[in-house]
Scaffold this motif. Structure first.
Motif, PDB file in Angstrom:
ATOM      1  N   GLN A 101       2.592  12.547 -24.600  1.00  0.00           N
ATOM      2  CA  GLN A 101       1.160  12.287 -24.547  1.00  0.00           C
ATOM      3  C   GLN A 101       0.783  11.051 -25.373  1.00  0.00           C
ATOM      4  O   GLN A 101      -0.064  10.248 -24.962  1.00  0.00           O
ATOM      5  CB  GLN A 101       0.389  13.508 -25.058  1.00  0.00           C
ATOM      6  N   TYR A 134       6.185  17.180 -25.719  1.00  0.00           N
ATOM      7  CA  TYR A 134       4.841  17.035 -25.153  1.00  0.00           C
ATOM      8  C   TYR A 134       3.997  16.109 -26.013  1.00  0.00           C
ATOM      9  O   TYR A 134       3.274  15.248 -25.500  1.00  0.00           O
ATOM     10  CB  TYR A 134       4.173  18.406 -25.030  1.00  0.00           C
ATOM     11  N   TYR A 139       8.059  13.831 -19.119  1.00  0.00           N
ATOM     12  CA  TYR A 139       8.035  15.237 -19.517  1.00  0.00           C
ATOM     13  C   TYR A 139       8.015  16.142 -18.286  1.00  0.00           C
ATOM     14  O   TYR A 139       8.807  17.081 -18.173  1.00  0.00           O
ATOM     15  CB  TYR A 139       6.817  15.493 -20.397  1.00  0.00           C
TER      16      TYR A 139
END
Length: 319
Positions: free
Chosen positions: A246, A242, A197
């Motif tokens: 994560q 995101y 990312y």
């Protein structure tokens, strides 16, 4: 010098073992075909993921040649403990029709000396002048290539077209700001799975060389598609990218540790890929705790992704 090979998502292949712990090149080619068939743009062989320190030069060359003959686009790792061997691997890669080089710094002997590294890089690049190449920056190799040296070498070797950065967020940002941002012709490859990312969104990376992509190819390609859409201004894609990045972090973190091949092979075995059950050194094995930990994390991620990817907004970007 065309640099298109250094774009998209490129898995760093692991080397499967036969029962006698010799390389299983049939399984290697089969895995490469599977990953490219799913949408990977090329493969890397033989980098750290391919266990290059544990293979002979001849074995490494055979693996490269087998992949090329199978019609796979191949970027060849040049890691070696001496420059002569690294240059020979590069020359062989060009001879058999490989598509690019991942040039690893000089190791052990004078590895911290700038002049020695410059000579090493120049020798490898000179051995395969028709192959586009990136310098592989990694803290594990004990040397960090900075902008001044990079541009000195590029001025004399136009086949040096970019940088693969394994050092993490700060090092990726440095590479983008001080090296690859100088020209659209210079390519920046994300070299660590935990920084996908960051690399795409914050560093304008052109592609990623991935370890976890061997295990989760569709999910990694999904993440890449989201990141590219986010970079084009899609706010929804940015949020989703995101979230997926994560959720994948713990599985990705093994890419930055010394047992990366052991972890990724074990995850492939959990997926039913028995060709990856063995290692070249019989004593190389995860502990019971490591196995239990990664098995639980993979199971949790699979359950999360199965639920998360049902969202219509997530499916829109799926590979």
């Amino acid at each position: 010098m065309k640099a298109d090979i250094f774009s998209g998502t490129i898995p760093a292949l692991m080397t499967p073992c036969k029962a006698d712990r010799s390389p299983d090149f049939d399984a290697l080619v089969a895995k490469a075909k599977e990953l490219v068939g799913l949408g990977m743009s090329a493969v890397v062989y033989c980098g750290s993921m391919g266990d290059w320190p544990l293979l002979s030069t001849e074995q490494r060359m055979e693996g490269v040649e087998r992949l090329v003959k199978a019609g796979i686009k191949v970027v060849v790792g040049t890691g070696a403990v001496n420059t002569v061997t690294a240059a020979a691997i590069a020359a062989h890669a060009e001879k058999v029709g490989a598509h690019g080089l991942m040039v690893i710094p000089r190791l052990l002997s004078r590895g911290t000396v700038v002049a020695a590294q410059k000579a090493h890089f120049k020798a490898v690049l000179s051995a395969a002048p028709k192959l586009p190449a990136v310098i592989y920056n990694s803290p594990y190799y004990g040397y960090s290539t900075k902008a001044e040296l990079f541009f000195q070498i590029r001025a004399e070797h136009p086949n040096l077209v970019g940088f693969k950065e394994f050092g993490g967020y700060a090092d990726l940002s440095y590479a983008a700001e001080a090296i690859t941002g100088a020209s659209p012709d210079l390519k920046l490859m994300i070299g660590v799975d935990t920084a996908v990312y960051h690399g795409y969104i914050n560093c304008n990376a052109d592609g990623a060389i991935t370890g976890i992509g061997n295990v989760l190819p569709r999910e990694v390609l999904h993440l890449t598609a989201l990141c590219l859409a986010a970079r084009a201004g899609d706010a929804e894609a940015r949020r989703l990218a995101y979230e997926l990045d994560q959720a994948m972090q713990v599985l990705s973190e093994v890419d930055a540790g010394p047992d990366l091949v052991l972890f990724f092979k074990h995850m492939l075995v959990l997926r039913g890929e028995k060709a990856f059950a063995l290692h070249f050194n019989e004593a190389d094995a995860l502990s019971a705790s490591q196995k239990g930990f990664i098995e639980a994390q993979l199971k949790m991620f699979d359950a999360w992704y199965a639920d998360w990817s049902k969202q219509p907004v997530a499916r829109k970007y799926a590979a």
